[in-house]
Design an enzyme around this catalytic site. Structure first.
Site, PDB file in Angstrom:
ATOM      1  N   ASP A 103      18.193 137.286  -8.719  1.00 19.95           N
ATOM      2  CA  ASP A 103      17.838 136.573  -9.939  1.00 19.95           C
ATOM      3  C   ASP A 103      18.753 137.032 -11.080  1.00 19.95           C
ATOM      4  OD1 ASP A 103      15.639 134.715 -11.095  1.00 19.95           O
ATOM      5  OD2 ASP A 103      15.464 136.468 -12.394  1.00 19.95           O
ATOM      6  N   TYR A 147      11.315 125.899 -18.303  1.00 15.81           N
ATOM      7  CA  TYR A 147      10.716 127.217 -18.549  1.00 15.81           C
ATOM      8  C   TYR A 147      11.640 128.166 -19.309  1.00 15.81           C
ATOM      9  CZ  TYR A 147      13.316 129.660 -14.833  1.00 15.81           C
ATOM     10  OH  TYR A 147      14.299 130.246 -14.080  1.00 15.81           O
ATOM     11  N   TYR A 230      15.569 136.157 -20.860  1.00 17.04           N
ATOM     12  CA  TYR A 230      15.507 134.819 -21.452  1.00 17.04           C
ATOM     13  C   TYR A 230      16.118 134.739 -22.840  1.00 17.04           C
ATOM     14  CZ  TYR A 230      12.774 134.258 -17.322  1.00 17.04           C
ATOM     15  OH  TYR A 230      12.404 134.262 -16.002  1.00 17.04           O
ATOM     16  N   HIS A 294      13.089 131.045  -3.801  1.00 21.20           N
ATOM     17  CA  HIS A 294      13.744 131.908  -4.786  1.00 21.20           C
ATOM     18  C   HIS A 294      13.528 133.387  -4.469  1.00 21.20           C
ATOM     19  CE1 HIS A 294      15.773 132.574  -8.550  1.00 21.20           C
ATOM     20  NE2 HIS A 294      14.771 133.248  -9.065  1.00 21.20           N
TER      21      HIS A 294
END
Length: 317
Positions: A103, A147, A230, A294
């Protein structure tokens, strides 16, 4: 996991947790986790590489897992995580590593390889390949309910997650991110609302696994986790002496993705992997696993472990 040792390294006034297994004289494999993961996510891989003759090391980033929370989580950056990694390796007297990253950990791994190319024996990423700044910018063109766009908004994720306990938040994210659809909420929804309350966990993720994650996030909260990756996603980390047209990494590289991974199904991702990524990572091999999600390393640990060991053994230093 009883064989894994748990140590702490003092970095920048913080105690950072480092899980470790394997001989100190063996080649080192450094694991970077993603979100909502912690070092525990590598439980299957750490044992496998240690049994194959490697030393496995998996830190929890600052503000994640058992590591200390920084005084100002909202100021945490990718550069901090890379600097923390370098300090950890120096404190353990480790000159060279293989990097295995999942990730957004792949972003940490590639930035690390830019700043410390001499320390990199090879890099493997799962779920997310190397993404140049222009590709990351394109994520902002997805709908407002995407998201990543939602969680980039100050306070949005905190309000969304704050309606639930940590266990429910992690549970919902694992269910949501295990699907093949890109998570996008409607105007009157939050991201957590995309998961039905009675939806089951993925079959490969146990209640015991969930409890481990829940205990971790009950301690750390999600403040650092929403900041990195993020809100730091578009951060520019430019190493010295690296030109705009230079490859990102010339060391051996591998990208593993599942064909059911929602990130693989992002607009333009398949074309980028076929004909765009090689200019950044020229020595890259790509492997696709059928039905892989994922969380492919937790879903199909034996298959992934074999791929990892094949790469490590081919490039052993």
């Amino acid at each position: 996991m009883d064989q894994v040792k748990h140590n702490y390294v003092q970095v920048d006034g913080l105690k950072l947790h480092v899980a470790e297994i394997g001989s100190e004289s063996a080649p080192v494999v450094l694991f970077f986790h993603g979100f909502p993961e912690i070092s525990y996510t590598w439980r299957h891989q750490m044992i496998a590489v240690a049994n194959a003759g490697y030393r496995a090391i998996a830190p929890d980033y600052r503000g994640y897992g058992l590591s200390d929370i920084p005084a100002e989580p909202e100021k945490t950056s990718f550069a901090d995580l890379v600097a923390d990694t370098a300090t950890i390796l120096d404190s353990l007297a480790i000159p060279k590593v293989f990097v295995i990253a999942k990730d957004f950990g792949g972003m940490v791994g590639y930035i690390f390889s830019l700043f410390f190319p001499e320390k990199l024996a090879g890099i493997i990423t799962l779920g997310i390949p190397y993404m140049p700044p222009e590709a990351l910018q394109q994520l902002q063109t997805l709908p407002e309910g995407f998201y990543m766009r939602r969680w980039r908004e100050p306070g949005r994720a905190e309000a969304d997650f704050g309606r639930f306990d940590a266990k429910t938040v992690v549970r919902n994210i694992y269910i949501l991110f295990s699907g093949s659809e890109v998570p996008i909420a409607s105007e009157n929804q939050e991201i957590m609302d995309l998961v039905e309350p009675l939806a089951p966990l993925p079959s490969w993720f146990t209640e015991e696994d969930l409890e481990t994650y829940a205990a971790s996030y009950a301690k750390s909260g999600f403040q650092t986790a929403v900041q990195v990756p993020y809100r730091s996603l578009l951060e520019i980390v430019q190493p010295p002496n690296h030109g705009p047209n230079d490859p990102i990494v010339v060391a051996p590289a591998l990208f593993i993705t599942g064909d059911k991974d929602f990130f693989y199904n992002f607009p333009g991702m398949k074309d980028y992997l076929k004909s765009g990524i090689e200019k950044y990572v020229p020595n890259l091999e790509i492997i696709y696993l059928l039905e892989g999600s994922h969380f492919i390393h937790e879903q199909f640990p034996d298959k992934v472990n074999q791929l990892l060991l094949n790469f490590l053994n081919r490039n052993k230093y």
